[in-house]
Enzyme design. Sequence first.
Site, mmCIF file in Angstrom:
data_model
loop_
_atom_site.group_PDB
_atom_site.id
_atom_site.type_symbol
_atom_site.label_atom_id
_atom_site.label_comp_id
_atom_site.label_asym_id
_atom_site.label_seq_id
_atom_site.Cartn_x
_atom_site.Cartn_y
_atom_site.Cartn_z
ATOM 1 N N ARG A 18 0.802 -1.262 -0.062
ATOM 2 C CA ARG A 18 -0.029 -0.108 -0.149
ATOM 3 C C ARG A 18 0.914 1.201 -0.064
ATOM 4 N NH1 ARG A 18 -0.507 -2.589 4.642
ATOM 5 N NH2 ARG A 18 -2.727 -3.249 4.214
ATOM 6 N N ASP A 39 5.570 -7.796 1.625
ATOM 7 C CA ASP A 39 4.682 -6.979 2.600
ATOM 8 C C ASP A 39 4.225 -8.002 3.728
ATOM 9 O OD1 ASP A 39 2.972 -4.146 2.646
ATOM 10 O OD2 ASP A 39 2.147 -5.775 3.878
ATOM 11 N N ILE A 40 3.866 -7.666 5.044
ATOM 12 C CA ILE A 40 3.500 -8.645 6.029
ATOM 13 C C ILE A 40 2.014 -9.033 5.711
ATOM 14 C CG2 ILE A 40 2.493 -6.700 7.516
ATOM 15 C CD1 ILE A 40 3.787 -8.495 9.769
ATOM 16 N N ASP A 63 7.783 -10.204 7.084
ATOM 17 C CA ASP A 63 7.812 -9.570 8.051
ATOM 18 C C ASP A 63 9.111 -9.062 8.255
ATOM 19 O OD1 ASP A 63 7.850 -8.493 10.883
ATOM 20 O OD2 ASP A 63 7.123 -10.593 11.561
ATOM 21 N N SER A 142 12.939 10.229 6.627
ATOM 22 C CA SER A 142 11.827 11.206 6.822
ATOM 23 C C SER A 142 12.337 12.526 7.229
ATOM 24 C CB SER A 142 10.931 10.826 7.807
ATOM 25 O OG SER A 142 9.818 11.909 8.070
ATOM 26 N N TYR A 155 9.225 7.732 16.461
ATOM 27 C CA TYR A 155 9.242 7.642 14.980
ATOM 28 C C TYR A 155 10.483 8.474 14.793
ATOM 29 C CZ TYR A 155 7.754 8.713 10.116
ATOM 30 O OH TYR A 155 7.801 8.632 8.782
ATOM 31 N N GLU A 189 0.553 11.467 1.820
ATOM 32 C CA GLU A 189 -1.058 11.060 1.747
ATOM 33 C C GLU A 189 -1.027 9.686 1.899
ATOM 34 O OE1 GLU A 189 -4.221 12.436 3.122
ATOM 35 O OE2 GLU A 189 -3.317 14.293 1.964
ATOM 36 N N THR A 190 -1.135 8.858 2.823
ATOM 37 C CA THR A 190 -1.177 7.598 2.923
ATOM 38 C C THR A 190 -2.203 7.035 4.051
ATOM 39 O OG1 THR A 190 0.744 7.076 4.312
ATOM 40 C CG2 THR A 190 1.120 7.217 2.069
#
Length: 278
Positions: A18, A39-40, A63, A142, A155, A189-190
């Site tokens: 996603r 992806d998990i 994972d 980030s 984070y 935007e997720t």
Amino acid sequence: MTRYSLSEKVVLITGAGRGLGAATAAALVQRGARVVIADIDLPTAQSVAATLPRGHGLALQCDVTDLASVQESVSLTREQFGGIDVVIANAGVLGRGGTFRTLTPDQVGGVMSVNVTGVVNTAAATLESVISSRGQIVLVSSVFAYINGAGAIPYAMSKAAVEQLGRGLGVELASHGASAMTAYFSLIETDMIRQGVDADPHVLALLSAMPKFILKRIQPQAAAAAIADGLERRQRSVTVPGRWRPVAALRGVAGPIVDARLSRDAGVRRALAQLENR
């Protein structure tokens, strides 16, 4: 600098079921790559793979907090595609918003296990393949790696750790003809942002007290295009939106000034108090 062609390159992307990972898979396939959507959540990975041209997408359950799981994904990728040229360590979580005082060590550890240990596992399991192919590894950090992370300290800590791993790998891989790129994005935007920020009025209140440019959202497709462009140019880093580049460049000077301002800001204090008392 010689352009790095993505045509027929094999790219393993974690957290690609996603959001940014899925958008990056689509962008790279458009440039000729074959991608592994790791992806998990296997059904979401399969849904992404189903949107790609036949033979260009492989969905795997992975994972990242479990090294054996990542190693199995690497082995299956080699069986299917013959090797790995590019790795994108994208899997990450935001964690619960709150002051450090209100968070338990387990909550902090949950963020670090995905965002730091997961990236370390991804790099460790794929590094020899990247070196062998003189390829690239991309670490998704980030802008929170270098701005004040009050209200989301775990984070911010995790993304600062990812930044340091990317910088170090960039130097270490150079002599092998391979390279590392660190990607810095603002709020994308997720679902992660919609569920972890938009759905939490206290976190929104804290962000609203920050400088306005922090609130600027970007679409996953814009971030994915930046990663694809950066790979083709073998860049050491990409930053989107570009307005964050001066902030990064001046962080040593601007950081302490901004921290002092935030410490005195009544809106920030109020938002943090609400986080602590909820």
